[in-house]
Write a protein that holds these residues in place. Structure first.
Motif, PDB file in Angstrom:
ATOM      1  N   ALA A 109      -7.751   4.540  -8.308  1.00  0.00           N
ATOM      2  CA  ALA A 109      -6.631   4.211  -7.251  1.00  0.00           C
ATOM      3  C   ALA A 109      -6.244   2.779  -7.339  1.00  0.00           C
ATOM      4  O   ALA A 109      -7.018   1.873  -7.328  1.00  0.00           O
ATOM      5  N   LEU A 110      -5.131   2.555  -7.146  1.00  0.00           N
ATOM      6  CA  LEU A 110      -4.522   1.476  -6.958  1.00  0.00           C
ATOM      7  C   LEU A 110      -4.633   0.754  -5.812  1.00  0.00           C
ATOM      8  O   LEU A 110      -4.630   1.133  -4.541  1.00  0.00           O
ATOM      9  N   ASP A 111      -5.125  -0.630  -5.677  1.00  0.00           N
ATOM     10  CA  ASP A 111      -5.049  -1.239  -4.320  1.00  0.00           C
ATOM     11  C   ASP A 111      -4.075  -2.323  -4.369  1.00  0.00           C
ATOM     12  O   ASP A 111      -3.434  -2.520  -5.182  1.00  0.00           O
ATOM     13  N   LEU A 112      -4.031  -3.010  -2.961  1.00  0.00           N
ATOM     14  CA  LEU A 112      -2.962  -3.839  -2.969  1.00  0.00           C
ATOM     15  C   LEU A 112      -3.026  -4.916  -3.812  1.00  0.00           C
ATOM     16  O   LEU A 112      -1.891  -5.514  -4.180  1.00  0.00           O
ATOM     17  N   LEU A 157       4.457  -4.503  -8.487  1.00  0.00           N
ATOM     18  CA  LEU A 157       4.711  -3.312  -8.223  1.00  0.00           C
ATOM     19  C   LEU A 157       5.397  -3.442  -7.020  1.00  0.00           C
ATOM     20  O   LEU A 157       6.432  -2.425  -6.498  1.00  0.00           O
ATOM     21  N   VAL A 158       4.820  -4.099  -5.989  1.00  0.00           N
ATOM     22  CA  VAL A 158       5.139  -3.920  -4.746  1.00  0.00           C
ATOM     23  C   VAL A 158       5.238  -5.562  -4.189  1.00  0.00           C
ATOM     24  O   VAL A 158       4.656  -6.460  -4.932  1.00  0.00           O
ATOM     25  N   GLY A 159       5.874  -5.709  -3.035  1.00  0.00           N
ATOM     26  CA  GLY A 159       6.144  -7.246  -2.649  1.00  0.00           C
ATOM     27  C   GLY A 159       6.336  -7.260  -1.137  1.00  0.00           C
ATOM     28  O   GLY A 159       6.501  -6.204  -0.585  1.00  0.00           O
ATOM     29  N   GLU A 160       6.303  -8.269  -0.424  1.00  0.00           N
ATOM     30  CA  GLU A 160       6.263  -8.410   0.776  1.00  0.00           C
ATOM     31  C   GLU A 160       7.739  -8.575   0.991  1.00  0.00           C
ATOM     32  O   GLU A 160       8.535  -9.307   0.933  1.00  0.00           O
ATOM     33  N   LYS A 161       8.184  -7.581   2.204  1.00  0.00           N
ATOM     34  CA  LYS A 161       9.633  -7.693   2.602  1.00  0.00           C
ATOM     35  C   LYS A 161       9.745  -8.584   3.803  1.00  0.00           C
ATOM     36  O   LYS A 161       8.666  -9.054   4.141  1.00  0.00           O
ATOM     37  N   ASN A 190      10.753  -7.930   6.606  1.00  0.00           N
ATOM     38  CA  ASN A 190      10.627  -7.410   7.756  1.00  0.00           C
ATOM     39  C   ASN A 190       9.417  -7.049   8.225  1.00  0.00           C
ATOM     40  O   ASN A 190       8.849  -6.426   9.353  1.00  0.00           O
ATOM     41  N   GLY A 191       8.364  -7.780   7.487  1.00  0.00           N
ATOM     42  CA  GLY A 191       6.761  -7.354   7.806  1.00  0.00           C
ATOM     43  C   GLY A 191       6.341  -6.180   7.139  1.00  0.00           C
ATOM     44  O   GLY A 191       4.887  -6.004   7.297  1.00  0.00           O
ATOM     45  N   TYR A 192       6.901  -5.684   6.239  1.00  0.00           N
ATOM     46  CA  TYR A 192       6.406  -4.414   5.596  1.00  0.00           C
ATOM     47  C   TYR A 192       6.551  -4.727   4.071  1.00  0.00           C
ATOM     48  O   TYR A 192       7.109  -5.368   3.504  1.00  0.00           O
ATOM     49  N   LEU A 193       5.559  -3.751   3.442  1.00  0.00           N
ATOM     50  CA  LEU A 193       5.633  -3.813   1.904  1.00  0.00           C
ATOM     51  C   LEU A 193       6.836  -3.116   1.387  1.00  0.00           C
ATOM     52  O   LEU A 193       7.097  -2.033   1.928  1.00  0.00           O
ATOM     53  N   GLY A 194       7.381  -3.647   0.201  1.00  0.00           N
ATOM     54  CA  GLY A 194       8.411  -2.918  -0.444  1.00  0.00           C
ATOM     55  C   GLY A 194       7.945  -2.377  -1.925  1.00  0.00           C
ATOM     56  O   GLY A 194       7.454  -3.296  -2.493  1.00  0.00           O
ATOM     57  N   LEU A 195       8.566  -1.365  -2.345  1.00  0.00           N
ATOM     58  CA  LEU A 195       8.338  -1.061  -3.674  1.00  0.00           C
ATOM     59  C   LEU A 195       9.150  -1.687  -4.656  1.00  0.00           C
ATOM     60  O   LEU A 195      10.469  -1.507  -4.570  1.00  0.00           O
ATOM     61  N   ALA A 220       3.808   3.587  -4.173  1.00  0.00           N
ATOM     62  CA  ALA A 220       4.464   4.229  -3.131  1.00  0.00           C
ATOM     63  C   ALA A 220       3.747   4.915  -2.040  1.00  0.00           C
ATOM     64  O   ALA A 220       3.907   4.729  -0.992  1.00  0.00           O
ATOM     65  N   ALA A 221       2.549   5.524  -2.575  1.00  0.00           N
ATOM     66  CA  ALA A 221       1.511   6.160  -1.686  1.00  0.00           C
ATOM     67  C   ALA A 221       0.849   5.004  -0.933  1.00  0.00           C
ATOM     68  O   ALA A 221       0.547   4.991   0.400  1.00  0.00           O
ATOM     69  N   LEU A 222       0.586   3.834  -1.719  1.00  0.00           N
ATOM     70  CA  LEU A 222      -0.228   2.711  -1.035  1.00  0.00           C
ATOM     71  C   LEU A 222       0.641   2.209  -0.036  1.00  0.00           C
ATOM     72  O   LEU A 222       0.158   1.687   1.062  1.00  0.00           O
ATOM     73  N   ILE A 223       1.731   1.850  -0.313  1.00  0.00           N
ATOM     74  CA  ILE A 223       2.845   1.117   0.586  1.00  0.00           C
ATOM     75  C   ILE A 223       3.048   2.163   1.749  1.00  0.00           C
ATOM     76  O   ILE A 223       2.987   1.516   3.063  1.00  0.00           O
ATOM     77  N   ALA A 224       3.024   3.313   1.675  1.00  0.00           N
ATOM     78  CA  ALA A 224       3.244   4.261   2.856  1.00  0.00           C
ATOM     79  C   ALA A 224       2.277   3.974   3.886  1.00  0.00           C
ATOM     80  O   ALA A 224       2.317   4.078   5.004  1.00  0.00           O
ATOM     81  N   ASP A 225       0.881   4.239   3.367  1.00  0.00           N
ATOM     82  CA  ASP A 225      -0.266   4.067   4.126  1.00  0.00           C
ATOM     83  C   ASP A 225      -0.531   2.628   4.604  1.00  0.00           C
ATOM     84  O   ASP A 225      -0.675   2.363   5.875  1.00  0.00           O
ATOM     85  N   ILE A 226      -0.121   1.512   3.827  1.00  0.00           N
ATOM     86  CA  ILE A 226      -0.416   0.293   4.587  1.00  0.00           C
ATOM     87  C   ILE A 226       0.682   0.240   5.658  1.00  0.00           C
ATOM     88  O   ILE A 226       0.289  -0.702   6.742  1.00  0.00           O
ATOM     89  N   ASN A 227       2.006   0.303   5.419  1.00  0.00           N
ATOM     90  CA  ASN A 227       2.881   0.140   6.193  1.00  0.00           C
ATOM     91  C   ASN A 227       2.701   0.897   7.500  1.00  0.00           C
ATOM     92  O   ASN A 227       3.221   0.428   8.682  1.00  0.00           O
TER      93      ASN A 227
END
Length: 106
Positions: A19-22, A30-34, A36-41, A50-57
Motif C-alpha cells: 500500500a502507498l503511504d504519504l 503523485l500528491v502535493g499540498e494544496k 487550502n490545507g488538504y492534499l491534492g492529486l 486518490a484513496a490515500l488522499i481521501a482518507d488523509i483529507n
C-alpha cells in the motif's frame, strides 16, 4: 485451520506493505499540498494515491473542525492557516505544493 489463519495473516501483512503511504506518494510526485490545507492529486490516474488522499483529507478536516470549534472560529480560517503552513513545509522539503493561483510547483 490454524495454517489457513496464519496464511491469511501473512498475505494481509504483505499486501499492506504494498500500500502507498504519504511519504512515498509525495516522493513519487503523485500528491502535493494544496493551499487550502488538504492534499491534492497530481497524477489523476493513480487510484492508490486518490484513496490515500481521501482518507488523509477526511482526517485533516475532522482535526481542523475540532480546532475551529475549540477556537470558536470558522473552519475556513483553520484551513487557510494549515494550507499556508503545509505548503511552506512542502516547498522547503522540495515536495509538490500548490501556489496561490492553484498551479502545482516543486
Amino acid at each position: 485451520m490454524k495454517k489457513i489463519t496464519l496464511l491469511i495473516s501473512a498475505l494481509l501483512v504483505s499486501v499492506s506493505s504494498w500500500a502507498l503511504d504519504l511519504s512515498q506518494a509525495k516522493s513519487q510526485n503523485l500528491v502535493g499540498e494544496k493551499n487550502n490545507g488538504y492534499l491534492g492529486l497530481i497524477v489523476s490516474s493513480n487510484t492508490d494515491a486518490a484513496a490515500l488522499i481521501a482518507d488523509i483529507n477526511r482526517k485533516r478536516k475532522a482535526k481542523y473542525q475540532s480546532i475551529a470549534n475549540k477556537q470558536n472560529t470558522q473552519l475556513a480560517n483553520i484551513e487557510k492557516i494549515a494550507g499556508e503552513k503545509l505548503t511552506a513545509k512542502a516547498k522547503a522539503a522540495g515536495q509538490a505544493y500548490q501556489d496561490a493561483s492553484g498551479s502545482w510547483k516543486k
